[in-house]
Design an enzyme around this catalytic site. Structure first.
Site, PDB file in Angstrom:
ATOM      1  N   ARG A   1     -15.227  44.183  15.306  1.00  0.00           N
ATOM      2  CA  ARG A   1     -12.864  44.566  15.160  1.00  0.00           C
ATOM      3  C   ARG A   1     -13.332  45.566  15.589  1.00  0.00           C
ATOM      4  O   ARG A   1     -14.243  46.302  15.603  1.00  0.00           O
ATOM      5  CB  ARG A   1     -12.667  43.860  13.945  1.00  0.00           C
ATOM      6  CG  ARG A   1     -12.586  42.583  13.717  1.00  0.00           C
ATOM      7  CD  ARG A   1     -11.433  42.082  12.156  1.00  0.00           C
ATOM      8  NE  ARG A   1     -11.031  40.734  12.410  1.00  0.00           N
ATOM      9  CZ  ARG A   1     -10.338  39.692  11.613  1.00  0.00           C
ATOM     10  NH1 ARG A   1      -9.576  40.967  11.415  1.00  0.00           N
ATOM     11  NH2 ARG A   1     -10.045  38.593  11.674  1.00  0.00           N
TER      12      ARG A   1
ATOM     13  N   SER B   1     -16.717  28.743  11.216  1.00  0.00           N
ATOM     14  CA  SER B   1     -16.798  30.470  11.230  1.00  0.00           C
ATOM     15  C   SER B   1     -17.514  31.144  10.469  1.00  0.00           C
ATOM     16  O   SER B   1     -17.451  32.116  10.058  1.00  0.00           O
ATOM     17  CB  SER B   1     -14.986  31.301  10.877  1.00  0.00           C
ATOM     18  OG  SER B   1     -14.250  31.342  11.475  1.00  0.00           O
TER      19      SER B   1
ATOM     20  N   SER C   1     -16.615  39.176   7.742  1.00  0.00           N
ATOM     21  CA  SER C   1     -18.021  38.092   8.123  1.00  0.00           C
ATOM     22  C   SER C   1     -18.885  39.309   8.646  1.00  0.00           C
ATOM     23  O   SER C   1     -18.297  40.340   9.544  1.00  0.00           O
ATOM     24  CB  SER C   1     -17.184  36.646   8.969  1.00  0.00           C
ATOM     25  OG  SER C   1     -17.127  37.338   9.973  1.00  0.00           O
ATOM     26  N   THR C   2     -19.837  38.728   9.547  1.00  0.00           N
ATOM     27  CA  THR C   2     -20.493  39.670  10.420  1.00  0.00           C
ATOM     28  C   THR C   2     -20.215  39.963  11.270  1.00  0.00           C
ATOM     29  O   THR C   2     -19.796  40.731  12.358  1.00  0.00           O
ATOM     30  CB  THR C   2     -22.261  38.479  10.905  1.00  0.00           C
ATOM     31  OG1 THR C   2     -22.568  37.976   9.366  1.00  0.00           O
ATOM     32  CG2 THR C   2     -23.315  39.045  10.854  1.00  0.00           C
TER      33      THR C   2
ATOM     34  N   ASP D   1      -8.140  33.792   5.472  1.00  0.00           N
ATOM     35  CA  ASP D   1      -8.073  34.234   6.842  1.00  0.00           C
ATOM     36  C   ASP D   1      -6.212  33.992   7.106  1.00  0.00           C
ATOM     37  O   ASP D   1      -5.111  33.137   6.055  1.00  0.00           O
ATOM     38  CB  ASP D   1      -7.796  32.005   8.009  1.00  0.00           C
ATOM     39  CG  ASP D   1      -8.223  33.549   9.465  1.00  0.00           C
ATOM     40  OD1 ASP D   1      -8.260  34.367   9.425  1.00  0.00           O
ATOM     41  OD2 ASP D   1      -7.850  32.850  10.379  1.00  0.00           O
TER      42      ASP D   1
ATOM     43  N   GLY E   1      -3.455  39.030   9.224  1.00  0.00           N
ATOM     44  CA  GLY E   1      -2.950  40.181  10.443  1.00  0.00           C
ATOM     45  C   GLY E   1      -1.625  38.704  10.859  1.00  0.00           C
ATOM     46  O   GLY E   1      -1.096  39.860  11.299  1.00  0.00           O
TER      47      GLY E   1
ATOM     48  N   ARG F   1      -9.267  26.868   3.578  1.00  0.00           N
ATOM     49  CA  ARG F   1      -8.870  27.638   4.769  1.00  0.00           C
ATOM     50  C   ARG F   1      -7.480  27.578   5.380  1.00  0.00           C
ATOM     51  O   ARG F   1      -6.920  26.763   5.598  1.00  0.00           O
ATOM     52  CB  ARG F   1     -10.002  27.420   6.248  1.00  0.00           C
ATOM     53  CG  ARG F   1      -9.512  28.614   7.479  1.00  0.00           C
ATOM     54  CD  ARG F   1     -10.123  28.126   8.474  1.00  0.00           C
ATOM     55  NE  ARG F   1     -10.520  29.418   9.161  1.00  0.00           N
ATOM     56  CZ  ARG F   1     -11.209  29.726  10.359  1.00  0.00           C
ATOM     57  NH1 ARG F   1     -12.736  29.679   9.741  1.00  0.00           N
ATOM     58  NH2 ARG F   1     -10.549  30.801  10.684  1.00  0.00           N
TER      59      ARG F   1
ATOM     60  N   HIS G   1      -4.463  43.118   5.223  1.00  0.00           N
ATOM     61  CA  HIS G   1      -5.348  42.959   3.753  1.00  0.00           C
ATOM     62  C   HIS G   1      -4.696  42.934   2.882  1.00  0.00           C
ATOM     63  O   HIS G   1      -4.917  42.936   1.684  1.00  0.00           O
ATOM     64  CB  HIS G   1      -5.861  43.867   5.025  1.00  0.00           C
ATOM     65  CG  HIS G   1      -6.233  42.825   6.255  1.00  0.00           C
ATOM     66  ND1 HIS G   1      -6.778  42.205   6.004  1.00  0.00           N
ATOM     67  CD2 HIS G   1      -7.180  44.407   7.036  1.00  0.00           C
ATOM     68  CE1 HIS G   1      -7.336  41.443   7.961  1.00  0.00           C
ATOM     69  NE2 HIS G   1      -6.837  43.275   8.195  1.00  0.00           N
TER      70      HIS G   1
ATOM     71  N   LEU H   1     -15.399  32.550 -15.637  1.00  0.00           N
ATOM     72  CA  LEU H   1     -15.610  32.383 -13.736  1.00  0.00           C
ATOM     73  C   LEU H   1     -16.184  33.427 -12.847  1.00  0.00           C
ATOM     74  O   LEU H   1     -16.268  34.635 -13.159  1.00  0.00           O
ATOM     75  CB  LEU H   1     -13.908  32.745 -13.499  1.00  0.00           C
ATOM     76  CG  LEU H   1     -13.936  32.065 -11.609  1.00  0.00           C
ATOM     77  CD1 LEU H   1     -13.951  31.163 -11.155  1.00  0.00           C
ATOM     78  CD2 LEU H   1     -12.775  33.294 -11.114  1.00  0.00           C
TER      79      LEU H   1
ATOM     80  N   GLU I   1     -15.423  19.083   0.151  1.00  0.00           N
ATOM     81  CA  GLU I   1     -14.434  17.899   0.723  1.00  0.00           C
ATOM     82  C   GLU I   1     -13.572  19.857   1.561  1.00  0.00           C
ATOM     83  O   GLU I   1     -12.765  20.718   0.666  1.00  0.00           O
ATOM     84  CB  GLU I   1     -13.374  17.812  -0.086  1.00  0.00           C
ATOM     85  CG  GLU I   1     -14.014  16.638  -0.732  1.00  0.00           C
ATOM     86  CD  GLU I   1     -13.845  15.859   0.017  1.00  0.00           C
ATOM     87  OE1 GLU I   1     -12.890  15.585   0.896  1.00  0.00           O
ATOM     88  OE2 GLU I   1     -14.693  14.670   0.370  1.00  0.00           O
TER      89      GLU I   1
HETATM   90  C1  IPE Z   1     -12.631  34.413   8.630  1.00  0.00           C
HETATM   91  O1  IPE Z   1     -12.155  34.636   9.790  1.00  0.00           O
HETATM   92  C2  IPE Z   1     -13.385  35.808   8.159  1.00  0.00           C
HETATM   93  C3  IPE Z   1     -12.842  36.199   7.056  1.00  0.00           C
HETATM   94  C4  IPE Z   1     -11.680  35.305   6.423  1.00  0.00           C
HETATM   95  C5  IPE Z   1     -13.536  37.345   6.260  1.00  0.00           C
HETATM   96  P1  IPE Z   1     -12.281  35.782  10.863  1.00  0.00           P
HETATM   97  O2  IPE Z   1      -9.909  35.682  11.118  1.00  0.00           O
HETATM   98  O3  IPE Z   1     -12.621  35.738  10.956  1.00  0.00           O
HETATM   99  O4  IPE Z   1     -12.300  33.963  11.962  1.00  0.00           O
HETATM  100  P2  IPE Z   1     -12.226  33.270  13.272  1.00  0.00           P
HETATM  101  O5  IPE Z   1     -12.463  34.776  13.962  1.00  0.00           O
HETATM  102  O6  IPE Z   1     -10.824  33.046  13.525  1.00  0.00           O
HETATM  103  O7  IPE Z   1     -13.129  32.143  13.823  1.00  0.00           O
HETATM  104  C1  IPE Z   2      -8.448  37.922   7.820  1.00  0.00           C
HETATM  105  O1  IPE Z   2      -7.365  37.453   8.278  1.00  0.00           O
HETATM  106  C2  IPE Z   2      -9.453  38.809   6.610  1.00  0.00           C
HETATM  107  C3  IPE Z   2     -10.394  38.960   7.788  1.00  0.00           C
HETATM  108  C4  IPE Z   2     -11.319  38.783   8.467  1.00  0.00           C
HETATM  109  C5  IPE Z   2     -11.012  40.418   7.277  1.00  0.00           C
HETATM  110  P1  IPE Z   2      -7.153  37.816   9.342  1.00  0.00           P
HETATM  111  O2  IPE Z   2      -7.512  39.661   9.476  1.00  0.00           O
HETATM  112  O3  IPE Z   2      -8.402  37.917  10.218  1.00  0.00           O
HETATM  113  O4  IPE Z   2      -5.464  37.706  10.330  1.00  0.00           O
HETATM  114  P2  IPE Z   2      -5.292  36.812  10.880  1.00  0.00           P
HETATM  115  O5  IPE Z   2      -6.181  35.751  11.568  1.00  0.00           O
HETATM  116  O6  IPE Z   2      -5.979  37.748  12.440  1.00  0.00           O
HETATM  117  O7  IPE Z   2      -3.573  36.832  11.314  1.00  0.00           O
HETATM  118 MG    MG Z   3      -8.462  35.873  11.393  1.00  0.00          MG
END
Ligand code: IPE
Ligand code: IPE
Ligand code: MG
Length: 251
Positions: free
Chosen positions: A77, A202, A71-72, A26, A29, A194, A43, A137, A213
Site C-alpha cells: 500500500r 486474501s 497482510s504480507t 475489511d 477505507g 469477513r 483504521h 481468551l 464455516e
Molecule cells: C485483507 O484485506 C487483509 C486484512 C484485513 C488485514 P485486504 O483489503 O488487504 O484484502 P483484498 O486486497 O481486498 O483482497
Molecule cells: C482493512 O480495511 C484493514 C487493512 C487491510 C489493514 P481496508 O483498509 O482494506 O479497507 P477497504 O477494503 O479499502 O475498505
Molecule cells: Mg480491504
C-alpha cells in the site's frame, strides 16, 4: 428488532459456540470514504470494533480469536498508509495491554513479526510476555501475515529436519505439517467472518480453514459491533458441519 440482550441469551442457551473465530477485518477505507474522511480514520475507528469484539468473545468463553490485522500484501500500500497503520498499531498495543491483562486475555501474534517496525514489535513482545500466563481468551493478531509464506516456512523447516536425518519423509502427515505453522497448538478456526463484503480469502489461514464455516457480511469493520457478532454466531449455530459425511451420520 430482537434486542442484543435477547440475542445473547438465545446464543448462550443454544450452546455449541465456536472454539476459534478468525476475522478478516475489511472495509476500514470504504467506511472512511463514505464519510469523506481519510482512510486512517477508518483504521482508527476499527480499533473500537476490535476492543468490543474481543470483550464479547471473552465474555462468551470463546477460546481463540484470530484477527487479520495486516497482510504480507498490505506492505504494497502507499507508504503513508502503511506508516499510519504501524503508528496506530504501536500506540494501541501500548494503551491496551493492561486492559487485556486485567481481562485475563492472552495476546499472541502470528506472521513475520521481524518485518514490523522495532517499536511496535517491542510493544507486541512485551504484551505477549505480560499476558502469557492468562487463561481466558487467546487474542491472536495476524501481523505481516501471509498463509502461503507460512506454509513455505513450514516446508523449509521440515525439509531441514529431513536433510539432517531427524525426520523421515514417511512421517510427514497433517499433524507434523500443522506443528510447523505459526498456529501450532491452536485448533483450526470453526468460523471465519469477513466484513466489507468481499468473497475472497486474501491469503489468510489457507491450510487451517479446510473445514471452517464462512460468514461474509457487507458491514464495514468499523461498524461491526456486538449485534453483528451475535448475528454471525447465531447463523453459525444453524449450520450443519458435515466434514464430508452425510446428515444421517451426524445424528
Ligand atoms: C485483507 O484485506 C487483509 C486484512 C484485513 C488485514 P485486504 O483489503 O488487504 O484484502 P483484498 O486486497 O481486498 O483482497
Ligand atoms: C482493512 O480495511 C484493514 C487493512 C487491510 C489493514 P481496508 O483498509 O482494506 O479497507 P477497504 O477494503 O479499502 O475498505
Ligand atoms: Mg480491504
Amino acid at each position: 428488532m430482537t434486542s442484543v440482550e435477547q440475542l445473547r441469551q438465545d446464543i448462550t442457551a443454544r450452546g455449541d459456540l465456536p472454539e476459534h473465530i478468525a476475522i478478516v477485518m475489511d472495509g476500514n477505507g470504504r467506511w472512511a470514504r463514505k464519510r469523506m474522511l481519510p482512510r486512517v480514520a477508518g483504521h482508527r475507528e476499527g480499533i473500537n470494533s476490535v476492543r468490543k469484539v474481543t470483550r464479547i468473545c471473552g465474555e462468551l468463553d470463546i477460546k481463540h480469536l484470530t484477527l487479520y490485522t495486516f497482510s504480507t500484501e498490505n506492505w504494497n500500500r502507499p507508504r503513508k498508509e502503511v506508516s499510519a497503520i504501524m503508528q496506530l498499531l504501536m500506540t494501541t498495543i501500548r494503551a491496551e495491554v493492561d486492559n487485556l491483562h486485567k481481562n485475563n486475555v492472552r495476546l499472541t501474534v502470528i506472521g513475520q513479526l521481524e518485518d514490523i517496525p522495532a517499536e511496535a514489535r517491542q510493544g507486541m513482545i512485551e504484551g505477549m510476555e505480560k499476558t502469557a500466563g492468562n487463561s481466558g481468551l487467546n487474542l491472536n493478531l495476524a501481523l505481516s501475515y501471509g498463509s502461503r509464506q507460512e506454509i513455505i516456512s513450514a516446508v523449509r523447516k521440515l525439509s531441514g529436519l529431513v536433510a539432517k536425518g531427524e525426520l523421515s519423509v514417511e512421517d510427514i502427515d497433517e499433524d507434523v505439517l500443522s506443528s510447523q505453522l505459526y498456529t501450532a497448538g491452536m485448533p483450526d478456526p470453526d468460523l471465519l467472518i469477513r466484513t466489507g463484503g468481499e468473497y475472497r480469502i486474501s491469503n489468510f489461514l489457507l491450510w487451517q480453514m479446510a473445514y471452517t464455516e464462512v460468514y461474509i457480511t457487507p458491514v464495514f469493520w468499523p461498524d461491526f459491533r456486538e449485534r453483528e457478532l451475535l448475528k454471525a454466531l447465531s447463523e453459525y449455530q444453524l449450520r450443519e458441519r458435515r466434514f464430508g459425511m452425510v446428515s444421517e451420520q451426524l445424528k
